[in-house]
Design a protein around this motif. Structure first.
Motif, PDB file in Angstrom:
ATOM      1  N   SER A 142      -5.177   4.047  -8.915  1.00 49.08           N
ATOM      2  CA  SER A 142      -5.555   3.417 -10.187  1.00 49.08           C
ATOM      3  C   SER A 142      -4.364   2.843 -10.938  1.00 49.08           C
ATOM      4  N   GLN A 143      -3.147   3.149 -10.504  1.00 45.73           N
ATOM      5  CA  GLN A 143      -1.957   2.700 -11.230  1.00 45.73           C
ATOM      6  C   GLN A 143      -1.792   1.184 -11.117  1.00 45.73           C
ATOM      7  N   PRO A 144      -1.317   0.547 -12.197  1.00 51.02           N
ATOM      8  CA  PRO A 144      -1.192  -0.922 -12.201  1.00 51.02           C
ATOM      9  C   PRO A 144      -0.353  -1.467 -11.049  1.00 51.02           C
ATOM     10  N   GLN A 145       0.760  -0.797 -10.716  1.00 48.69           N
ATOM     11  CA  GLN A 145       1.618  -1.323  -9.649  1.00 48.69           C
ATOM     12  C   GLN A 145       0.931  -1.230  -8.285  1.00 48.69           C
ATOM     13  N   VAL A 146       0.094  -0.218  -8.095  1.00 53.66           N
ATOM     14  CA  VAL A 146      -0.640  -0.095  -6.839  1.00 53.66           C
ATOM     15  C   VAL A 146      -1.711  -1.180  -6.758  1.00 53.66           C
ATOM     16  N   ARG A 147      -2.410  -1.394  -7.850  1.00 50.33           N
ATOM     17  CA  ARG A 147      -3.423  -2.454  -7.876  1.00 50.33           C
ATOM     18  C   ARG A 147      -2.775  -3.818  -7.642  1.00 50.33           C
ATOM     19  N   ARG A 148      -1.579  -3.995  -8.154  1.00 53.90           N
ATOM     20  CA  ARG A 148      -0.865  -5.260  -7.953  1.00 53.90           C
ATOM     21  C   ARG A 148      -0.483  -5.445  -6.484  1.00 53.90           C
TER      22      ARG A 148
END
Length: 403
Positions: A381-387
């Motif tokens: 769910s972390q933004p960097q993972v989604r990116r």
């Protein structure tokens, strides 16, 4: 390889409509991509017939692809109580028991064909049938099995020291051949073929695998080719009203589905999923798992089969078993995956996503807990993972494996 002419190629096979037999045996995840490949060949002007397990032919039938059922019942084999703990032995017993049936069925269906496309548990049968009919055989696999030092055999549930990578491929290939050699040679004798002593290695190998997930190894043999994922067309599919209403009613949901996996501790897995998802909106596809959607909280919306290329771009992440097809579809959609592997190559695809920075730690379906799964969901769910997932999806969407 018969789909289109290449400069320098000669012979009538590259200038006329071809008759092709596709032979595979496995779960829906094994058959559906081969049906997609067959449909693309039909669209290119060729004649195709698909042989596969009876419970996996719905996609082929929906596309109008001529198909027939092979002997056996893989769904019943996987659904037996505790089957997941003995999946390799159970599938091997199924294949050995039906090798003669498959040989006879493929010989009959393949008469007059120009080439045979072989895959899955029927690979040795298909290669023998091609030999009997004196036509080329083309491997079409969803898992990269050509020997390389770049990564270990995808069928190892662990990662050996890099020094042993190439040897692990050779070891798995030879072990598979030893397991099926006697049954294969009995069937070959019935077909009038001499016994085969060595593993086949020289035929072309097409892999419905994305080079964004598995970069082509520099030491691969010249007959191995990564094409990208083979995806059935979904433009004529109509979503049910209830699914559309759910999607429109709030934020993008978590997709949960374990495909054709069955015969495991579904109560423990279901408890872990409920804990990890929490109060997030979720879509749940029970597949072959036997998990009862009625026992799920109200934030879970049950669904049947929905084309992944339509559904997953509308989701926030996917919790799944790590089959090649689902892993590719989630990656193509640009969303993070949380892979809970049970068997076979599923651990390999989890490792691919960890290498891409989309999963933090390896999980296992046999040892899953709500706490571990919740940790994995939080990481995804972390933004960097989604990116990172979105960037990977952008690269994969430029591929057209069927073309």
């Amino acid at each position: 390889m018969g789909v289109a002419a290449t400069p320098g190629m000669r012979g009538p096979a590259y200038h006329r409509r071809m008759r092709l037999l596709i032979l595979t045996y496995g779960t829906e995840g094994d058959t559906r991509p081969l049906a997609a490949l067959g449909h693309a060949l039909v669209q290119a002007g060729h004649s195709v017939h698909l042989l596969a397990d009876v419970s996996t032919l719905d996609t082929a039938r929906a596309m109008g692809l001529p198909c027939s059922a092979l002997a056996g019942d893989i769904r019943a084999t996987l659904a037996a109580e505790g089957a997941m703990k003995r999946i390799t032995a159970n599938l091997s017993r199924l294949a050995i028991g039906h090798t003669g049936d498959w040989m006879r069925q493929a010989l009959e269906a393949g008469r007059g064909c120009d080439a045979i496309i072989v895959s899955g548990l029927t690979a040795f049968v298909g290669l023998s049938v091609a030999e009997a009919l004196r036509v080329p055989a083309i491997g079409a696999m969803l898992i990269p099995i050509s020997p390389t030092a770049a990564f270990a055999s995808p069928f190892l549930p662990f990662t050996p020291p890099r020094l042993f990578n190439k040897a692990s491929h050779t070891l798995f290939g030879q072990a598979s051949w030893r397991l099926f050699r006697a049954a294969t040679n009995r069937a070959r004798a019935e077909a009038g073929l001499p016994p085969r002593r060595e593993l086949w290695t020289g035929h072309p190998m097409l892999y419905g695998v994305s080079p964004a997930l598995v970069p082509p190894p520099a030491d691969w043999p010249a007959n191995a080719h990564l094409t990208g994922q083979w995806i059935p067309p979904s433009e004529h599919w109509t979503p049910p009203r209830g699914l559309l209403d759910f999607l429109e009613a709030g934020e993008a949901p978590v997709y949960v589905g374990f495909g054709s996996m069955a015969g495991f501790d579904d109560a423990r897995l279901q408890e872990a999923v409920v804990q990890a998802v929490g109060d997030r909106r979720a879509l749940f596809n029970p597949g072959w798992s036997g998990m009862d959607p009625a026992r799920l909280p109200s934030n879970f919306h049950p669904i049947g089969h929905v084309p992944h290329d339509w559904l997953l771009p509308r989701c926030a992440m996917a919790i799944h078993h790590g089959g090649s097809g689902t892993t590719h579809s989630a990656a193509r959609a640009g969303i993070p995956s949380v892979i809970v592997p049970f068997a076979g190559d599923q651990f390999f695809w989890g490792a691919r996503l960890r290498a891409a920075g989309i999963m933090r730690e390896p999980l296992s379906g046999s040892r899953i807990s709500g706490t571990r799964l919740a940790r994995a969901v939080e990481f995804a769910s972390q933004p960097q993972v989604r990116r990172r997932a979105a960037e990977l999806g952008e690269r994969i969407r430029h591929e057209d494996g069927c073309a």
